[in-house]
Design an enzyme around this catalytic site. Structure first.
Site, PDB file in Angstrom:
ATOM      1  N   CYS A  28      14.202  -7.954  -5.865  1.00  0.00           N
ATOM      2  CA  CYS A  28      13.473  -7.134  -6.852  1.00  0.00           C
ATOM      3  C   CYS A  28      14.565  -6.128  -7.047  1.00  0.00           C
ATOM      4  O   CYS A  28      15.336  -5.646  -5.958  1.00  0.00           O
ATOM      5  CB  CYS A  28      12.310  -6.895  -6.119  1.00  0.00           C
ATOM      6  SG  CYS A  28      11.567  -5.548  -7.472  1.00  0.00           S
ATOM      7  N   CYS A  86       9.580  -1.124   0.774  1.00  0.00           N
ATOM      8  CA  CYS A  86       9.406  -2.474   0.448  1.00  0.00           C
ATOM      9  C   CYS A  86      10.783  -3.374   1.071  1.00  0.00           C
ATOM     10  O   CYS A  86      11.879  -3.199   0.712  1.00  0.00           O
ATOM     11  CB  CYS A  86       9.138  -2.979  -1.030  1.00  0.00           C
ATOM     12  SG  CYS A  86       9.101  -4.764  -1.398  1.00  0.00           S
ATOM     13  N   HIS A 104       0.712   4.449  -4.901  1.00  0.00           N
ATOM     14  CA  HIS A 104       1.405   4.940  -3.685  1.00  0.00           C
ATOM     15  C   HIS A 104       1.634   6.487  -3.366  1.00  0.00           C
ATOM     16  O   HIS A 104       2.153   6.849  -2.403  1.00  0.00           O
ATOM     17  CB  HIS A 104       2.730   4.098  -3.493  1.00  0.00           C
ATOM     18  CG  HIS A 104       2.622   2.672  -3.556  1.00  0.00           C
ATOM     19  ND1 HIS A 104       1.710   1.970  -2.862  1.00  0.00           N
ATOM     20  CD2 HIS A 104       3.392   1.868  -4.168  1.00  0.00           C
ATOM     21  CE1 HIS A 104       1.840   0.543  -3.064  1.00  0.00           C
ATOM     22  NE2 HIS A 104       2.886   0.514  -4.018  1.00  0.00           N
ATOM     23  N   CYS A 130       7.563 -14.849  11.207  1.00  0.00           N
ATOM     24  CA  CYS A 130       8.215 -14.931   9.641  1.00  0.00           C
ATOM     25  C   CYS A 130       9.774 -14.501   9.816  1.00  0.00           C
ATOM     26  O   CYS A 130      10.624 -15.104   9.174  1.00  0.00           O
ATOM     27  CB  CYS A 130       7.601 -13.909   8.832  1.00  0.00           C
ATOM     28  SG  CYS A 130       8.338 -13.462   7.219  1.00  0.00           S
ATOM     29  N   GLU A 160       8.954  -8.259  -9.254  1.00  0.00           N
ATOM     30  CA  GLU A 160       8.296  -7.127 -10.035  1.00  0.00           C
ATOM     31  C   GLU A 160       7.898  -8.172 -11.295  1.00  0.00           C
ATOM     32  O   GLU A 160       8.723  -8.605 -12.109  1.00  0.00           O
ATOM     33  CB  GLU A 160       9.062  -6.082 -10.652  1.00  0.00           C
ATOM     34  CG  GLU A 160       8.462  -5.333 -11.728  1.00  0.00           C
ATOM     35  CD  GLU A 160       7.102  -4.947 -11.683  1.00  0.00           C
ATOM     36  OE1 GLU A 160       6.424  -4.275 -10.404  1.00  0.00           O
ATOM     37  OE2 GLU A 160       6.256  -5.586 -12.565  1.00  0.00           O
ATOM     38  N   GLU A 184       8.681 -16.557  -0.890  1.00  0.00           N
ATOM     39  CA  GLU A 184       7.690 -16.849  -0.123  1.00  0.00           C
ATOM     40  C   GLU A 184       6.273 -17.006  -0.974  1.00  0.00           C
ATOM     41  O   GLU A 184       6.065 -16.274  -1.821  1.00  0.00           O
ATOM     42  CB  GLU A 184       7.566 -15.583   0.982  1.00  0.00           C
ATOM     43  CG  GLU A 184       7.719 -15.797   2.198  1.00  0.00           C
ATOM     44  CD  GLU A 184       7.532 -14.545   3.169  1.00  0.00           C
ATOM     45  OE1 GLU A 184       6.717 -14.013   3.002  1.00  0.00           O
ATOM     46  OE2 GLU A 184       8.180 -14.697   4.154  1.00  0.00           O
ATOM     47  N   SER A 223       0.556  -0.502  -8.418  1.00  0.00           N
ATOM     48  CA  SER A 223       1.122   0.194  -7.053  1.00  0.00           C
ATOM     49  C   SER A 223       1.513   1.713  -7.313  1.00  0.00           C
ATOM     50  O   SER A 223       2.584   1.876  -7.716  1.00  0.00           O
ATOM     51  CB  SER A 223       2.337  -0.841  -6.744  1.00  0.00           C
ATOM     52  OG  SER A 223       2.225  -2.152  -6.259  1.00  0.00           O
ATOM     53  N   CYS A 230      11.830   0.122  -4.174  1.00  0.00           N
ATOM     54  CA  CYS A 230      10.851   0.902  -3.735  1.00  0.00           C
ATOM     55  C   CYS A 230      11.232   1.204  -2.144  1.00  0.00           C
ATOM     56  O   CYS A 230      11.626   0.107  -1.438  1.00  0.00           O
ATOM     57  CB  CYS A 230       9.461   0.447  -3.531  1.00  0.00           C
ATOM     58  SG  CYS A 230       8.993   0.125  -5.442  1.00  0.00           S
ATOM     59  N   CYS A 247      -0.836 -15.718  -3.013  1.00  0.00           N
ATOM     60  CA  CYS A 247       0.175 -14.618  -3.305  1.00  0.00           C
ATOM     61  C   CYS A 247       1.290 -15.560  -3.804  1.00  0.00           C
ATOM     62  O   CYS A 247       1.956 -16.132  -3.084  1.00  0.00           O
ATOM     63  CB  CYS A 247       0.125 -14.006  -2.206  1.00  0.00           C
ATOM     64  SG  CYS A 247       1.246 -12.618  -2.670  1.00  0.00           S
TER      65      CYS A 247
HETATM   66  N1  SAH Z   1       6.497  -5.920  -7.623  1.00  0.00           N
HETATM   67  C1  SAH Z   1       5.141  -5.505  -7.832  1.00  0.00           C
HETATM   68  C2  SAH Z   1       4.327  -6.684  -6.743  1.00  0.00           C
HETATM   69  C3  SAH Z   1       4.826  -7.269  -5.594  1.00  0.00           C
HETATM   70  S1  SAH Z   1       4.648  -6.061  -4.509  1.00  0.00           S
HETATM   71  C4  SAH Z   1       4.562  -4.466  -7.082  1.00  0.00           C
HETATM   72  O1  SAH Z   1       5.134  -3.560  -6.700  1.00  0.00           O
HETATM   73  O2  SAH Z   1       3.282  -4.175  -7.514  1.00  0.00           O
HETATM   74  C5  SAH Z   1       3.063  -6.111  -3.714  1.00  0.00           C
HETATM   75  C6  SAH Z   1       2.434  -4.992  -3.029  1.00  0.00           C
HETATM   76  O3  SAH Z   1       2.942  -5.112  -1.844  1.00  0.00           O
HETATM   77  C7  SAH Z   1       2.681  -3.826  -3.678  1.00  0.00           C
HETATM   78  O4  SAH Z   1       1.515  -2.782  -3.878  1.00  0.00           O
HETATM   79  C8  SAH Z   1       3.542  -3.138  -2.691  1.00  0.00           C
HETATM   80  O5  SAH Z   1       3.578  -1.688  -2.769  1.00  0.00           O
HETATM   81  C9  SAH Z   1       3.126  -3.792  -1.374  1.00  0.00           C
HETATM   82  N2  SAH Z   1       4.205  -3.482  -0.311  1.00  0.00           N
HETATM   83  C10 SAH Z   1       5.657  -3.937  -0.278  1.00  0.00           C
HETATM   84  N3  SAH Z   1       6.061  -3.366   0.813  1.00  0.00           N
HETATM   85  C11 SAH Z   1       4.915  -3.309   1.670  1.00  0.00           C
HETATM   86  C12 SAH Z   1       4.840  -2.825   2.851  1.00  0.00           C
HETATM   87  N4  SAH Z   1       6.166  -2.788   3.807  1.00  0.00           N
HETATM   88  N5  SAH Z   1       3.747  -2.475   3.699  1.00  0.00           N
HETATM   89  C13 SAH Z   1       2.784  -2.472   2.910  1.00  0.00           C
HETATM   90  N6  SAH Z   1       2.679  -3.049   1.627  1.00  0.00           N
HETATM   91  C14 SAH Z   1       3.831  -3.231   1.092  1.00  0.00           C
HETATM   92 FE1  SF4 Z   2      10.119  -4.507  -5.913  1.00  0.00          FE
HETATM   93 FE2  SF4 Z   2       7.110  -4.344  -5.827  1.00  0.00          FE
HETATM   94 FE3  SF4 Z   2       8.917  -4.346  -3.890  1.00  0.00          FE
HETATM   95 FE4  SF4 Z   2       8.927  -2.364  -5.513  1.00  0.00          FE
HETATM   96  S1  SF4 Z   2       7.112  -2.863  -4.122  1.00  0.00           S
HETATM   97  S2  SF4 Z   2      10.755  -3.120  -4.463  1.00  0.00           S
HETATM   98  S3  SF4 Z   2       8.422  -3.253  -7.273  1.00  0.00           S
HETATM   99  S4  SF4 Z   2       8.465  -6.071  -4.866  1.00  0.00           S
END
Ligand code: SAH
Ligand code: SF4
Length: 387
Positions: free
Chosen positions: A126, A133, A236, A356, A181, A106, A234, A130, A119
Protein backbone atom coordinates in the site's frame (compact mmCIF):
# COMPACT_ATOMS: atom_id res chain seq x y z
CA UNK A 1 -3.26 -25.01 13.66
CA UNK A 2 -2.68 -26.96 10.49
CA UNK A 3 -0.87 -25.80 7.39
CA UNK A 4 -1.07 -27.17 3.90
CA UNK A 5 1.37 -26.43 1.11
CA UNK A 6 0.55 -24.53 -2.05
CA UNK A 7 -2.26 -25.65 -4.32
CA UNK A 8 -2.34 -24.67 -7.97
CA UNK A 9 -5.53 -24.95 -9.94
CA UNK A 10 -4.11 -23.68 -13.21
CA UNK A 11 -0.81 -23.13 -15.00
CA UNK A 12 0.80 -19.67 -15.30
CA UNK A 13 -0.32 -16.82 -17.55
CA UNK A 14 -0.71 -17.57 -21.21
CA UNK A 15 0.65 -14.95 -23.58
CA UNK A 16 -1.85 -12.33 -24.69
CA UNK A 17 -4.95 -14.19 -23.52
CA UNK A 18 -7.85 -12.38 -21.85
CA UNK A 19 -8.48 -13.70 -18.34
CA UNK A 20 -12.24 -14.16 -18.24
CA UNK A 21 -12.17 -14.61 -14.46
CA UNK A 22 -12.03 -10.85 -13.87
CA UNK A 23 -14.70 -9.64 -16.29
CA UNK A 24 -17.86 -8.19 -14.76
CA UNK A 25 -21.19 -9.11 -16.32
CA UNK A 26 -21.23 -5.97 -18.48
CA UNK A 27 -17.62 -6.51 -19.58
CA UNK A 28 -18.26 -10.19 -20.34
CA UNK A 29 -21.34 -9.34 -22.42
CA UNK A 30 -19.33 -6.79 -24.38
CA UNK A 31 -16.53 -9.29 -24.89
CA UNK A 32 -18.90 -11.80 -26.47
CA UNK A 33 -20.74 -9.17 -28.52
CA UNK A 34 -17.37 -8.03 -29.88
CA UNK A 35 -16.68 -11.64 -30.89
CA UNK A 36 -19.94 -11.70 -32.83
CA UNK A 37 -21.58 -13.94 -30.23
CA UNK A 38 -24.87 -13.54 -28.36
CA UNK A 39 -25.04 -12.06 -24.84
CA UNK A 40 -26.36 -15.25 -23.31
CA UNK A 41 -22.99 -16.87 -24.01
CA UNK A 42 -21.48 -14.41 -21.54
CA UNK A 43 -24.01 -15.52 -18.96
CA UNK A 44 -23.17 -19.18 -19.53
CA UNK A 45 -19.47 -18.50 -19.04
CA UNK A 46 -20.08 -16.44 -15.88
CA UNK A 47 -22.04 -19.33 -14.40
CA UNK A 48 -19.40 -21.90 -15.31
CA UNK A 49 -16.68 -19.87 -13.61
CA UNK A 50 -18.42 -18.40 -10.58
CA UNK A 51 -21.23 -20.89 -9.87
CA UNK A 52 -19.47 -24.01 -11.04
CA UNK A 53 -15.84 -23.23 -10.22
CA UNK A 54 -14.85 -24.39 -13.71
CA UNK A 55 -11.66 -23.01 -15.26
CA UNK A 56 -11.22 -25.33 -18.24
CA UNK A 57 -12.93 -23.82 -21.26
CA UNK A 58 -12.99 -27.34 -22.77
CA UNK A 59 -15.36 -28.38 -19.96
CA UNK A 60 -17.94 -25.65 -20.61
CA UNK A 61 -20.13 -28.13 -22.42
CA UNK A 62 -23.10 -25.95 -23.33
CA UNK A 63 -20.99 -23.47 -25.32
CA UNK A 64 -20.71 -25.63 -28.42
CA UNK A 65 -17.51 -27.01 -29.89
CA UNK A 66 -16.70 -24.16 -32.29
CA UNK A 67 -17.14 -21.43 -29.68
CA UNK A 68 -14.99 -23.38 -27.21
CA UNK A 69 -12.27 -23.75 -29.84
CA UNK A 70 -12.45 -20.05 -30.64
CA UNK A 71 -12.23 -19.12 -26.95
CA UNK A 72 -9.31 -21.46 -26.30
CA UNK A 73 -7.25 -19.43 -28.77
CA UNK A 74 -7.89 -16.04 -27.19
CA UNK A 75 -9.04 -16.46 -23.59
CA UNK A 76 -8.27 -18.25 -20.34
CA UNK A 77 -9.82 -18.56 -16.90
CA UNK A 78 -7.01 -18.21 -14.44
CA UNK A 79 -7.35 -17.72 -10.66
CA UNK A 80 -4.30 -16.69 -8.64
CA UNK A 81 -2.36 -19.46 -6.94
CA UNK A 82 -2.43 -20.48 -3.27
CA UNK A 83 1.13 -20.28 -1.96
CA UNK A 84 0.07 -21.66 1.42
CA UNK A 85 -3.01 -22.25 3.53
CA UNK A 86 -3.32 -22.29 7.31
CA UNK A 87 -6.22 -23.39 9.51
CA UNK A 88 -6.66 -22.03 13.01
CA UNK A 89 -8.20 -24.14 15.75
CA UNK A 90 -11.01 -21.54 15.92
CA UNK A 91 -11.97 -22.17 12.28
CA UNK A 92 -10.21 -19.15 10.76
CA UNK A 93 -8.49 -20.04 7.50
CA UNK A 94 -5.75 -17.91 6.00
CA UNK A 95 -4.11 -18.03 2.60
CA UNK A 96 -1.00 -16.48 1.18
CA UNK A 97 -2.01 -15.96 -2.44
CA UNK A 98 0.62 -15.68 -5.14
CA UNK A 99 -0.28 -13.26 -7.92
CA UNK A 100 1.23 -12.71 -11.37
CA UNK A 101 4.84 -11.62 -11.15
CA UNK A 102 5.36 -13.46 -7.86
CA UNK A 103 3.94 -10.97 -5.32
CA UNK A 104 1.98 -12.29 -2.35
CA UNK A 105 -1.22 -11.08 -0.72
CA UNK A 106 -3.23 -12.39 2.20
CA UNK A 107 -6.83 -13.56 2.25
CA UNK A 108 -8.57 -14.61 5.48
CA UNK A 109 -11.89 -16.39 6.09
CA UNK A 110 -13.41 -15.82 9.52
CA UNK A 111 -16.40 -18.01 10.39
CA UNK A 112 -18.71 -16.81 13.18
CA UNK A 113 -22.01 -18.51 13.86
CA UNK A 114 -23.93 -18.72 10.63
CA UNK A 115 -21.72 -16.11 8.96
CA UNK A 116 -18.33 -16.45 7.36
CA UNK A 117 -16.55 -13.26 6.36
CA UNK A 118 -13.82 -13.22 3.75
CA UNK A 119 -11.23 -10.48 4.04
CA UNK A 120 -9.89 -9.68 0.56
CA UNK A 121 -6.78 -7.75 -0.56
CA UNK A 122 -6.82 -5.16 -3.33
CA UNK A 123 -3.13 -4.27 -3.81
CA UNK A 124 0.28 -5.80 -3.24
CA UNK A 125 1.40 -3.51 -0.41
CA UNK A 126 0.00 0.00 0.00
CA UNK A 127 1.30 3.46 -0.85
CA UNK A 128 -0.47 5.35 1.95
CA UNK A 129 1.89 4.54 4.82
CA UNK A 130 -0.43 4.83 7.81
CA UNK A 131 1.83 4.85 10.86
CA UNK A 132 0.21 1.83 12.60
CA UNK A 133 -0.11 -0.48 9.58
CA UNK A 134 2.44 -3.09 8.58
CA UNK A 135 1.13 -3.25 4.99
CA UNK A 136 1.99 0.44 4.73
CA UNK A 137 5.50 -0.30 5.99
CA UNK A 138 6.23 -2.65 3.12
CA UNK A 139 5.50 0.01 0.49
CA UNK A 140 3.53 -0.40 -2.71
CA UNK A 141 4.29 -2.97 -5.40
CA UNK A 142 1.25 -2.95 -7.67
CA UNK A 143 -2.52 -3.03 -8.05
CA UNK A 144 -4.21 -6.42 -8.20
CA UNK A 145 -6.16 -7.18 -11.37
CA UNK A 146 -9.92 -7.76 -11.11
CA UNK A 147 -9.22 -11.48 -11.68
CA UNK A 148 -6.78 -11.52 -8.75
CA UNK A 149 -9.31 -9.80 -6.49
CA UNK A 150 -12.37 -11.93 -7.34
CA UNK A 151 -10.00 -14.90 -7.60
CA UNK A 152 -9.49 -14.71 -3.81
CA UNK A 153 -13.22 -15.39 -3.32
CA UNK A 154 -13.11 -18.11 -5.97
CA UNK A 155 -10.12 -19.77 -4.26
CA UNK A 156 -11.74 -19.63 -0.83
CA UNK A 157 -14.84 -21.45 -2.08
CA UNK A 158 -12.72 -23.88 -4.10
CA UNK A 159 -10.57 -24.71 -1.09
CA UNK A 160 -13.70 -26.07 0.63
CA UNK A 161 -14.72 -27.84 -2.55
CA UNK A 162 -17.97 -25.92 -2.19
CA UNK A 163 -18.89 -24.83 -5.71
CA UNK A 164 -22.43 -26.11 -6.23
CA UNK A 165 -22.00 -28.35 -3.20
CA UNK A 166 -25.53 -27.65 -2.04
CA UNK A 167 -24.22 -27.12 1.48
CA UNK A 168 -25.12 -23.44 1.56
CA UNK A 169 -22.66 -20.64 1.23
CA UNK A 170 -19.12 -21.00 2.46
CA UNK A 171 -18.62 -17.23 2.27
CA UNK A 172 -21.57 -15.07 3.39
CA UNK A 173 -19.81 -11.69 3.62
CA UNK A 174 -16.85 -10.01 1.96
CA UNK A 175 -14.84 -7.12 3.38
CA UNK A 176 -12.26 -5.26 1.29
CA UNK A 177 -10.02 -4.93 4.36
CA UNK A 178 -6.98 -6.95 3.38
CA UNK A 179 -3.80 -5.47 1.99
CA UNK A 180 -4.02 -2.24 0.04
CA UNK A 181 -6.29 0.77 -0.37
CA UNK A 182 -9.21 -0.40 -2.54
CA UNK A 183 -10.15 3.07 -3.78
CA UNK A 184 -6.68 3.53 -5.27
CA UNK A 185 -7.39 0.50 -7.49
CA UNK A 186 -10.82 1.74 -8.40
CA UNK A 187 -11.76 0.05 -11.69
CA UNK A 188 -10.52 -3.40 -10.73
CA UNK A 189 -12.12 -3.26 -7.29
CA UNK A 190 -15.44 -2.09 -8.73
CA UNK A 191 -15.41 -4.87 -11.37
CA UNK A 192 -14.66 -7.48 -8.69
CA UNK A 193 -17.36 -6.13 -6.34
CA UNK A 194 -19.84 -6.17 -9.26
CA UNK A 195 -19.16 -9.90 -9.57
CA UNK A 196 -19.65 -10.38 -5.81
CA UNK A 197 -23.14 -8.85 -6.13
CA UNK A 198 -24.02 -10.35 -9.52
CA UNK A 199 -26.59 -13.18 -9.49
CA UNK A 200 -24.77 -14.92 -12.35
CA UNK A 201 -21.68 -14.95 -10.13
CA UNK A 202 -21.73 -14.84 -6.30
CA UNK A 203 -25.08 -13.10 -5.68
CA UNK A 204 -24.17 -11.50 -2.33
CA UNK A 205 -26.41 -8.68 -1.13
CA UNK A 206 -24.92 -5.18 -1.19
CA UNK A 207 -25.14 -5.09 2.61
CA UNK A 208 -22.81 -8.08 2.83
CA UNK A 209 -20.01 -6.58 0.75
CA UNK A 210 -18.03 -3.84 2.50
CA UNK A 211 -15.36 -1.54 1.14
CA UNK A 212 -13.00 -0.06 3.71
CA UNK A 213 -11.11 3.13 2.84
CA UNK A 214 -8.64 5.38 4.57
CA UNK A 215 -10.36 8.31 2.87
CA UNK A 216 -9.49 8.84 -0.78
CA UNK A 217 -12.24 11.44 -1.15
CA UNK A 218 -12.41 11.94 -4.97
CA UNK A 219 -12.57 8.17 -5.47
CA UNK A 220 -15.22 7.84 -2.77
CA UNK A 221 -17.26 10.45 -4.61
CA UNK A 222 -16.91 8.39 -7.78
CA UNK A 223 -17.95 5.25 -5.93
CA UNK A 224 -21.16 7.02 -4.91
CA UNK A 225 -22.08 7.10 -8.62
CA UNK A 226 -21.43 3.44 -9.39
CA UNK A 227 -21.82 1.23 -6.33
CA UNK A 228 -24.07 0.55 -3.36
CA UNK A 229 -21.82 -1.66 -1.27
CA UNK A 230 -21.49 -1.02 2.46
CA UNK A 231 -18.91 1.57 3.44
CA UNK A 232 -16.33 1.47 6.24
CA UNK A 233 -14.01 4.41 6.87
CA UNK A 234 -10.72 4.17 8.73
CA UNK A 235 -10.87 7.30 10.87
CA UNK A 236 -8.61 6.48 13.87
CA UNK A 237 -8.50 10.04 15.21
CA UNK A 238 -11.05 12.67 16.32
CA UNK A 239 -9.18 15.68 14.87
CA UNK A 240 -7.00 16.60 11.88
CA UNK A 241 -3.89 17.24 13.92
CA UNK A 242 -3.71 13.65 15.15
CA UNK A 243 -5.12 12.08 11.99
CA UNK A 244 -2.45 13.84 9.90
CA UNK A 245 0.12 11.82 11.85
CA UNK A 246 -1.66 8.47 11.80
CA UNK A 247 -3.22 8.54 8.32
CA UNK A 248 -1.07 10.80 6.11
CA UNK A 249 -3.66 11.03 3.32
CA UNK A 250 -5.62 13.19 5.78
CA UNK A 251 -3.29 16.08 4.91
CA UNK A 252 -4.77 16.01 1.43
CA UNK A 253 -8.37 15.15 2.34
CA UNK A 254 -9.06 16.33 5.89
CA UNK A 255 -11.76 14.94 8.17
CA UNK A 256 -14.50 17.45 7.33
CA UNK A 257 -14.12 16.71 3.62
CA UNK A 258 -14.12 12.96 4.25
CA UNK A 259 -17.22 13.00 6.45
CA UNK A 260 -19.04 15.15 3.90
CA UNK A 261 -18.21 12.60 1.23
CA UNK A 262 -19.50 9.80 3.54
CA UNK A 263 -22.75 11.69 4.09
CA UNK A 264 -23.19 12.01 0.33
CA UNK A 265 -22.51 8.29 -0.12
CA UNK A 266 -25.19 7.41 2.41
CA UNK A 267 -27.65 9.95 0.99
CA UNK A 268 -27.31 8.34 -2.45
CA UNK A 269 -28.36 4.90 -1.16
CA UNK A 270 -31.84 3.72 -2.05
CA UNK A 271 -32.13 2.13 1.39
CA UNK A 272 -32.08 5.06 3.81
CA UNK A 273 -31.48 2.89 6.88
CA UNK A 274 -27.88 2.12 6.06
CA UNK A 275 -24.98 3.51 8.07
CA UNK A 276 -21.23 4.02 7.63
CA UNK A 277 -18.95 1.92 9.81
CA UNK A 278 -16.30 4.11 11.43
CA UNK A 279 -13.17 2.07 12.11
CA UNK A 280 -11.02 3.34 14.96
CA UNK A 281 -7.81 1.49 15.78
CA UNK A 282 -7.08 2.13 19.46
CA UNK A 283 -3.39 2.74 20.19
CA UNK A 284 -2.25 3.03 23.82
CA UNK A 285 -1.49 6.61 24.81
CA UNK A 286 -2.02 7.93 21.29
CA UNK A 287 -5.75 8.01 20.54
CA UNK A 288 -7.38 6.07 23.40
CA UNK A 289 -7.99 8.83 25.96
CA UNK A 290 -11.48 9.42 27.28
CA UNK A 291 -11.34 13.06 26.09
CA UNK A 292 -10.64 11.78 22.58
CA UNK A 293 -13.71 9.53 22.83
CA UNK A 294 -15.77 12.59 23.72
CA UNK A 295 -14.29 14.53 20.83
CA UNK A 296 -15.11 11.62 18.51
CA UNK A 297 -18.70 11.46 19.77
CA UNK A 298 -19.07 15.16 19.00
CA UNK A 299 -17.43 14.86 15.57
CA UNK A 300 -19.72 12.09 14.35
CA UNK A 301 -22.93 13.61 15.62
CA UNK A 302 -24.43 14.30 12.18
CA UNK A 303 -23.30 11.10 10.49
CA UNK A 304 -25.47 7.97 10.30
CA UNK A 305 -22.83 5.56 11.59
CA UNK A 306 -21.80 2.79 13.90
CA UNK A 307 -18.32 2.61 15.38
CA UNK A 308 -15.95 -0.37 15.31
CA UNK A 309 -13.06 -0.14 17.78
CA UNK A 310 -10.00 -2.19 16.81
CA UNK A 311 -7.40 -2.69 19.56
CA UNK A 312 -4.02 -2.18 17.89
CA UNK A 313 -2.24 -5.35 16.81
CA UNK A 314 1.47 -5.16 17.41
CA UNK A 315 4.07 -5.98 14.75
CA UNK A 316 7.84 -5.96 14.70
CA UNK A 317 8.57 -2.57 13.14
CA UNK A 318 6.16 -0.63 15.35
CA UNK A 319 6.64 0.97 18.77
CA UNK A 320 2.90 1.43 19.27
CA UNK A 321 1.19 -0.63 21.95
CA UNK A 322 -2.23 -2.21 22.32
CA UNK A 323 -4.35 -0.53 25.02
CA UNK A 324 -5.47 -2.46 28.11
CA UNK A 325 -8.94 -4.00 28.22
CA UNK A 326 -9.92 -1.31 30.72
CA UNK A 327 -8.82 1.48 28.42
CA UNK A 328 -10.86 -0.04 25.58
CA UNK A 329 -13.91 -0.35 27.86
CA UNK A 330 -13.63 3.25 29.04
CA UNK A 331 -13.43 4.53 25.45
CA UNK A 332 -16.33 2.29 24.46
CA UNK A 333 -18.47 3.48 27.37
CA UNK A 334 -18.16 7.16 26.44
CA UNK A 335 -19.36 6.44 22.93
CA UNK A 336 -22.21 4.19 24.09
CA UNK A 337 -23.33 6.83 26.58
CA UNK A 338 -23.37 9.32 23.71
CA UNK A 339 -25.86 7.04 21.93
CA UNK A 340 -23.67 5.21 19.40
CA UNK A 341 -23.72 1.55 18.47
CA UNK A 342 -20.15 0.50 19.22
CA UNK A 343 -18.50 -2.87 18.59
CA UNK A 344 -15.02 -4.06 19.48
CA UNK A 345 -13.19 -6.27 17.05
CA UNK A 346 -12.06 -9.54 18.61
CA UNK A 347 -8.86 -11.29 17.79
CA UNK A 348 -9.37 -14.50 15.87
CA UNK A 349 -6.99 -17.03 14.45
CA UNK A 350 -4.47 -16.41 17.21
CA UNK A 351 -2.57 -19.61 16.56
CA UNK A 352 -2.14 -18.95 12.85
CA UNK A 353 -1.43 -15.34 13.67
CA UNK A 354 1.55 -16.51 15.69
CA UNK A 355 2.73 -18.51 12.71
CA UNK A 356 1.88 -15.75 10.25
CA UNK A 357 5.16 -13.88 10.41
CA UNK A 358 7.06 -17.13 10.03
CA UNK A 359 4.95 -18.28 7.14
CA UNK A 360 5.36 -15.09 5.23
CA UNK A 361 8.98 -14.85 6.21
CA UNK A 362 9.58 -18.21 4.59
CA UNK A 363 7.69 -17.32 1.47
CA UNK A 364 9.45 -13.99 1.24
CA UNK A 365 12.84 -15.59 1.66
CA UNK A 366 12.05 -17.94 -1.18
CA UNK A 367 10.72 -15.37 -3.59
CA UNK A 368 12.78 -12.45 -2.31
CA UNK A 369 10.06 -10.11 -3.53
CA UNK A 370 7.71 -8.99 -0.83
CA UNK A 371 7.98 -7.53 2.61
CA UNK A 372 6.31 -8.63 5.77
CA UNK A 373 2.62 -9.38 5.98
CA UNK A 374 0.13 -8.18 8.45
CA UNK A 375 -1.06 -10.60 11.11
CA UNK A 376 -4.40 -12.32 10.61
CA UNK A 377 -6.02 -10.54 13.50
CA UNK A 378 -5.27 -7.12 11.93
CA UNK A 379 -7.86 -7.84 9.34
CA UNK A 380 -10.19 -9.83 11.49
CA UNK A 381 -13.69 -8.66 10.69
CA UNK A 382 -15.38 -10.51 13.52
CA UNK A 383 -16.99 -8.02 15.87
CA UNK A 384 -18.55 -8.27 19.31
CA UNK A 385 -19.98 -5.82 21.76
CA UNK A 386 -18.18 -5.51 25.06
CA UNK A 387 -19.76 -4.65 28.37
N1 SAH B 1 -6.70 0.46 3.17
C1 SAH B 1 -7.98 0.27 3.72
C2 SAH B 1 -8.36 -1.17 3.93
C3 SAH B 1 -7.29 -2.07 4.50
S1 SAH B 1 -6.81 -1.78 6.15
C4 SAH B 1 -8.17 1.05 4.99
O1 SAH B 1 -7.19 1.58 5.49
O2 SAH B 1 -9.30 1.17 5.42
C5 SAH B 1 -8.18 -2.48 7.04
C6 SAH B 1 -8.26 -2.03 8.50
O3 SAH B 1 -7.19 -2.60 9.27
C7 SAH B 1 -8.17 -0.54 8.64
O4 SAH B 1 -9.23 -0.01 9.39
C8 SAH B 1 -6.86 -0.37 9.37
O5 SAH B 1 -6.89 0.74 10.16
C9 SAH B 1 -6.75 -1.62 10.18
N2 SAH B 1 -5.38 -1.86 10.64
C10 SAH B 1 -4.24 -1.77 9.93
N3 SAH B 1 -3.17 -2.05 10.71
C11 SAH B 1 -3.65 -2.34 11.94
C12 SAH B 1 -3.03 -2.72 13.17
N4 SAH B 1 -1.71 -2.88 13.29
N5 SAH B 1 -3.84 -2.94 14.23
C13 SAH B 1 -5.17 -2.83 14.13
N6 SAH B 1 -5.80 -2.47 12.99
C14 SAH B 1 -5.05 -2.22 11.92
FE1 SF4 C 1 -2.86 1.31 3.39
FE2 SF4 C 1 -5.11 0.88 4.84
FE3 SF4 C 1 -2.67 0.18 5.78
FE4 SF4 C 1 -3.32 2.77 5.59
S1 SF4 C 1 -4.31 1.23 6.91
S2 SF4 C 1 -1.34 1.84 4.95
S3 SF4 C 1 -4.54 2.78 3.72
S4 SF4 C 1 -3.71 -0.68 3.99
Amino acid sequence: MTATPGISFQAGPQQGKVNLMGLSRVQMEQYFLDMGEKKFRAHQVLKWIHHGGVTRIEDMSNLGRSLRDKLLGVAEVRPPEIASQQDSSDGTRKWAVRVDGGGLVETVLIPAGNRATLCVSSQVGCSLDCSFCSTGKQGFARDLSAAEIIGQLWLAIKSYDAFQSGNGRIVTNVVMMGMGEPLLNFDNVVAAMDLMLEDLAYGLSKRRVTLSTSGVVPALNRLTEVSEVSLAVSLHAPNDELRNQLVPINRKYPIAMLLESCRNYMAAQTDKNRVVTIEYTLIAGVNDHVEQARELAELLRDLPCKINLIPFNTFAQSDYRRPSGNAVSRFWQVLVDAGYIVTVRTTRGDDIDAACGQLVGQVVDRTGRSGRYRAANDIDAQIITVG
